[in-house]
Design an enzyme around this catalytic site. Structure first.
Site, PDB file in Angstrom:
ATOM      1  N   GLY A  26      -5.629 -38.461 -18.582  1.00  0.00           N
ATOM      2  CA  GLY A  26      -4.842 -38.136 -17.485  1.00  0.00           C
ATOM      3  C   GLY A  26      -5.076 -36.971 -16.507  1.00  0.00           C
ATOM      4  CB  CYS A  27      -3.280 -35.192 -14.021  1.00  0.00           C
ATOM      5  SG  CYS A  27      -2.264 -36.293 -13.239  1.00  0.00           S
ATOM      6  CG  ASN A  28      -5.051 -33.040 -19.191  1.00  0.00           C
ATOM      7  OD1 ASN A  28      -4.038 -34.171 -19.047  1.00  0.00           O
ATOM      8  ND2 ASN A  28      -5.740 -33.318 -20.379  1.00  0.00           N
TER       9      ASN A  28
END
Length: 383
Positions: free
Chosen positions: A159-161
């Site tokens: 994901g975004c992390n």
């Protein structure tokens, strides 16, 4: 866990930030490059393209603090309606867009750092918007004519992390292999991860994400080079990565996730509406722990590069950390011009900071991203 039931401060797993390493033994950021898909659209243009008239959905799009996003939209049929794309077609789209954007971002990064493709010794590719086997790293090696001897790894689905999650081991590899070039490449073809329906759940996701890729190159000075200037800070264009910190909010593990939509025959991304507040409530914990490890305070940080996760997320982080709007100007600017670019967003912000030419030798900066888990990742750098 059901939507709206996340409780800040409960059931948290942490990893402790390492103490600041000696400057001579830290990886340096020597280049960055970004790329997007060809076409960008305003939020109103997207609403018109999909003939969205629901006032609640329109409000989500038009109050997102996003002006434009790069997307690869489905073609229209004879009646002007978007042609539905199957999951298989979306995976094919992901491969096409990821290879194109990834190659262009990688070339831009090499140009920025004065390196050649033959200089790359380690390549880490990150993506969440599609699944490829063999991975994106192998495909890029073939498509770009990179050395088949490159060490590589693919990070999929975080994901975004994931950009900072990947940067951590890439920096570790760099430190273990001084003088060699390590590259982390984030490629998110969000156009290949959309479900189109009339629900408010999908409207939130569809109003937010855009296509983008970003690459970052690292080099650790060899021992001989380090001894020539043992304690000197780097020049203002080449910061050293000093430390990382992670913070996993396990009580919010279902707050951001891919679900399988049986009706659509596709994966559908879900965002809990409480995510911004939960992330904001835990932001201080990870940042203070990161800075404590280096003997620093928040006031010692000259540059803040926060993930462009959305207006509410940025506001929650800014308020909880006591930051000014000027502190997060790159974050909000990237959100405005590109939307949420998932794992590579923070590198778009980093690139904008470098373009300003305001960093000075000795300045400290914090990179901070958020994503599924729910997870907050952070890194400390010094110019």
């Amino acid at each position: 866990m059901t939507a709206g039931t996340i409780t800040p401060g409960i059931d948290v797993t942490e990893t402790h930030a390492p103490r600041t390493k000696p400057a001579a033994g830290a990886a340096r950021i020597v280049g960055v490059g970004t790329a997007n898909t060809e076409h960008s659209y305003s939020q109103r243009e997207l609403l018109d393209h999909f003939a969205i008239e629901d006032p609640k959905v329109r409000s989500v799009f038009l109050n997102s603090a996003i002006d434009r996003r790069h997307l690869s939209l489905p073609e229209l049929d004879a009646d002007g309606a978007p042609i539905e794309e199957s999951q298989g077609e979306l995976l094919t789209k992901h491969r096409r867009l990821a290879l194109d954007m990834g190659a262009r971002a990688l070339r831009a990064c090499l140009d920025n750092s004065g390196l050649e493709p033959s200089d790359i010794d380690y390549l880490c590719c990150v993506t969440t918007t599609g699944f490829l086997t063999p991975g994106l790293s192998a495909l890029l090696i073939r498509e770009m004519g990179l050395s088949p001897r490159i060490s590589r790894v693919d990070v999929v689905g975080m994901g975004c992390n994931a950009g900072l999650n990947a940067l951590n081991p890439v920096a570790g590899w760099s430190v273990a292999n001084p003088g060699k070039v390590a590259v982390a490449l984030c490629v998110e073809a969000c156009s290949a991860a959309y479900v189109i329906d009339s629900t408010l759940r999908t409207a939130v996701v569809n109003s937010l994400f855009g296509d983008g890729a970003a690459a970052i190159a690292l080099v650790t000075d060899s021992q001989d080079t380090a001894h020539s200037a043992p304690e000197a800070p780097t020049d203002s264009g080449s910061p050293r990565i000093l430390a990382f910190a992670s913070h996993l909010i396990t009580d919010a593990i279902d707050a951001m996730r891919f679900d399988w939509d049986d009706a659509q025959g596709k994966f559908s991304f879900f965002l809990d509406p409480q995510v911004p507040y939960v992330v904001g409530a835990h932001a201080e914990r990870i940042i203070d722990r990161l800075l404590d490890g280096a003997g620093l305070r928040r006031s010692d940080i000259s540059h803040w590069l926060v993930h462009s996760g959305g207006k509410k997320v940025i506001d929650a982080v800014r308020v909880n950390l006591g930051l000014t709007r000027h502190d997060v100007r790159h974050t909000t600017g990237v959100l405005r011009d590109y939307g949420n670019l998932s794992s590579g967003s923070f590198l778009f912000s980093y690139e904008r900071l470098l373009q300003e030419r305001v960093t000075r030798s000795g300045d400290h900066g914090v990179l901070m991203v958020m994503g599924p888990g729910s997870t907050i990742e952070a890194a400390l750098v010094q110019w």
